[in-house]
Design a protein around this motif. Structure first.
Motif, PDB file in Angstrom:
ATOM      1  N   PHE A 113       0.884  -1.656   0.140  1.00 38.82           N
ATOM      2  CA  PHE A 113      -0.018  -0.257  -0.313  1.00 38.82           C
ATOM      3  C   PHE A 113       0.898   1.229  -0.258  1.00 38.82           C
ATOM      4  CE2 PHE A 113      -2.840   3.337   1.737  1.00 38.82           C
ATOM      5  CZ  PHE A 113      -3.699   3.275   1.745  1.00 38.82           C
ATOM      6  N   SER A 118       0.012   1.504  -3.652  1.00 41.89           N
ATOM      7  CA  SER A 118      -0.987   1.315  -4.307  1.00 41.89           C
ATOM      8  C   SER A 118      -1.903   0.318  -3.878  1.00 41.89           C
ATOM      9  CB  SER A 118      -0.013  -0.456  -4.952  1.00 41.89           C
ATOM     10  OG  SER A 118      -1.087  -0.984  -6.059  1.00 41.89           O
ATOM     11  N   PRO A 119      -3.559   1.342  -4.438  1.00 42.53           N
ATOM     12  CA  PRO A 119      -4.263   1.153  -3.101  1.00 42.53           C
ATOM     13  C   PRO A 119      -4.412  -0.132  -3.567  1.00 42.53           C
ATOM     14  CG  PRO A 119      -4.040   3.280  -3.224  1.00 42.53           C
ATOM     15  CD  PRO A 119      -3.485   2.670  -3.867  1.00 42.53           C
ATOM     16  N   ILE A 120      -4.735  -0.967  -4.681  1.00 45.07           N
ATOM     17  CA  ILE A 120      -5.141  -1.968  -5.300  1.00 45.07           C
ATOM     18  C   ILE A 120      -4.791  -3.095  -5.103  1.00 45.07           C
ATOM     19  CG2 ILE A 120      -4.042  -2.712  -7.948  1.00 45.07           C
ATOM     20  CD1 ILE A 120      -7.886  -3.358  -6.191  1.00 45.07           C
ATOM     21  N   LEU A 123      -5.595  -3.857  -1.074  1.00 45.96           N
ATOM     22  CA  LEU A 123      -6.306  -4.654  -1.206  1.00 45.96           C
ATOM     23  C   LEU A 123      -6.516  -5.689  -0.975  1.00 45.96           C
ATOM     24  CD1 LEU A 123      -9.200  -3.975  -0.485  1.00 45.96           C
ATOM     25  CD2 LEU A 123      -9.814  -3.443  -2.533  1.00 45.96           C
ATOM     26  N   ASN A 165      -9.367   0.671   3.262  1.00 46.60           N
ATOM     27  CA  ASN A 165      -7.814   0.403   2.640  1.00 46.60           C
ATOM     28  C   ASN A 165      -9.650   0.134   0.844  1.00 46.60           C
ATOM     29  OD1 ASN A 165      -5.387  -1.553   1.425  1.00 46.60           O
ATOM     30  ND2 ASN A 165      -6.569  -0.867   0.214  1.00 46.60           N
ATOM     31  N   TRP A 169      -9.156   2.851  -2.616  1.00 51.33           N
ATOM     32  CA  TRP A 169      -8.814   2.715  -3.981  1.00 51.33           C
ATOM     33  C   TRP A 169     -10.450   3.235  -4.595  1.00 51.33           C
ATOM     34  CZ3 TRP A 169     -12.494  -1.485  -5.930  1.00 51.33           C
ATOM     35  CH2 TRP A 169     -11.772  -1.667  -7.647  1.00 51.33           C
TER      36      TRP A 169
END
Length: 172
Positions: A113, A118-120, A123, A165, A169
Motif C-alpha cells: 500500500f 498501490s491501494p489495489i 487491498l 483500503n 482504492w
C-alpha cells in the motif's frame, strides 16, 4: 540437552519459568520486528503520497494508528506465546505457522500500500491477511481459548482497515 532446556517444552502447567520468559520475549521481539518493517515501509509515503489521496469519511485520524498498532502487536505476541506454551512448535506447528504467515502478510501490506503506493495491491494483500488472521484466530482458540480471544481486536481492526483500503482504492 536436558528436558528443561529443550526447544519444544512439554505441555505442563509447571513449564520452566525461564523458558516462559524467553518465549514471551521472543514473540514480542518478532512482532515488534514486523511492526518496525511496516513502519519503515510506511514512512516513505505517509507524509507525501498518502495525504494527497481522497479518503472515505470513516478514515481514522492519523494519531490513532500510533496508539492502536503497538497494542495490537502486543496482544498478538501474547496470543502466540500462549499457543506456543501448549507444547511448542512440535505440538502447535499449524497454528504457529499460520501466525507467522499472517505476520508476514501484515508487514507486506504496508509495503504494497505505502511502499509501492498501490491501494489495489494493498487491498489484495489485506484481503489475504483477513483470511489468515481468521484462520489463526480459530486455530489459536482451539489450542487455548484466551489466545483466540486476544486476536479478536486485531481481526476487528484489520477488517475496518480493509474497508478503509477499499474506500481509498474506490475514491482514487
Amino acid at each position: 540437552m536436558s528436558a528443561s532446556l529443550s526447544i519444544n517444552p512439554p505441555v505442563t502447567p509447571s513449564l520452566n519459568l525461564s523458558w516462559q520468559v524467553v518465549g514471551l520475549v521472543g514473540w514480542v521481539l518478532l512482532c515488534l520486528a514486523a511492526m518496525s518493517f511496516g513502519g519503515w515501509a510506511t514512512s516513505s509515503s505517509v507524509s507525501s503520497w498518502y495525504p494527497t489521496l481522497v479518503k472515505p469519511s470513516y478514515n481514522p485520524p492519523s494519531y490513532l494508528f500510533g496508539i492502536v498498532w503497538p497494542i495490537l502487536y502486543l496482544l498478538m505476541a501474547i496470543a502466540a506465546w500462549l499457543c506456543w506454551r501448549q507444547g511448542g512448535w512440535a505440538a502447535q506447528a499449524l497454528p504457529l505457522t499460520l501466525f507467522l504467515l499472517q505476520l508476514l502478510v501484515n508487514a507486506l501490506w504496508s509495503y504494497l500500500f505505502f511502499g509501492m503506493r498501490s491501494p489495489i495491491l494493498g487491498l489484495v494483500g489485506i484481503l489475504l491477511l483477513d483470511g489468515l488472521v481468521t484462520m489463526t484466530l480459530f486455530r489459536f482458540a482451539t489450542v487455548r481459548p484466551l489466545a483466540g480471544l486476544l486476536l479478536i481486536p486485531y481481526l476487528a481492526w484489520i477488517l475496518f482497515a480493509t474497508a478503509v483500503n477499499a474506500g481509498i482504492w474506490y475514491l482514487n
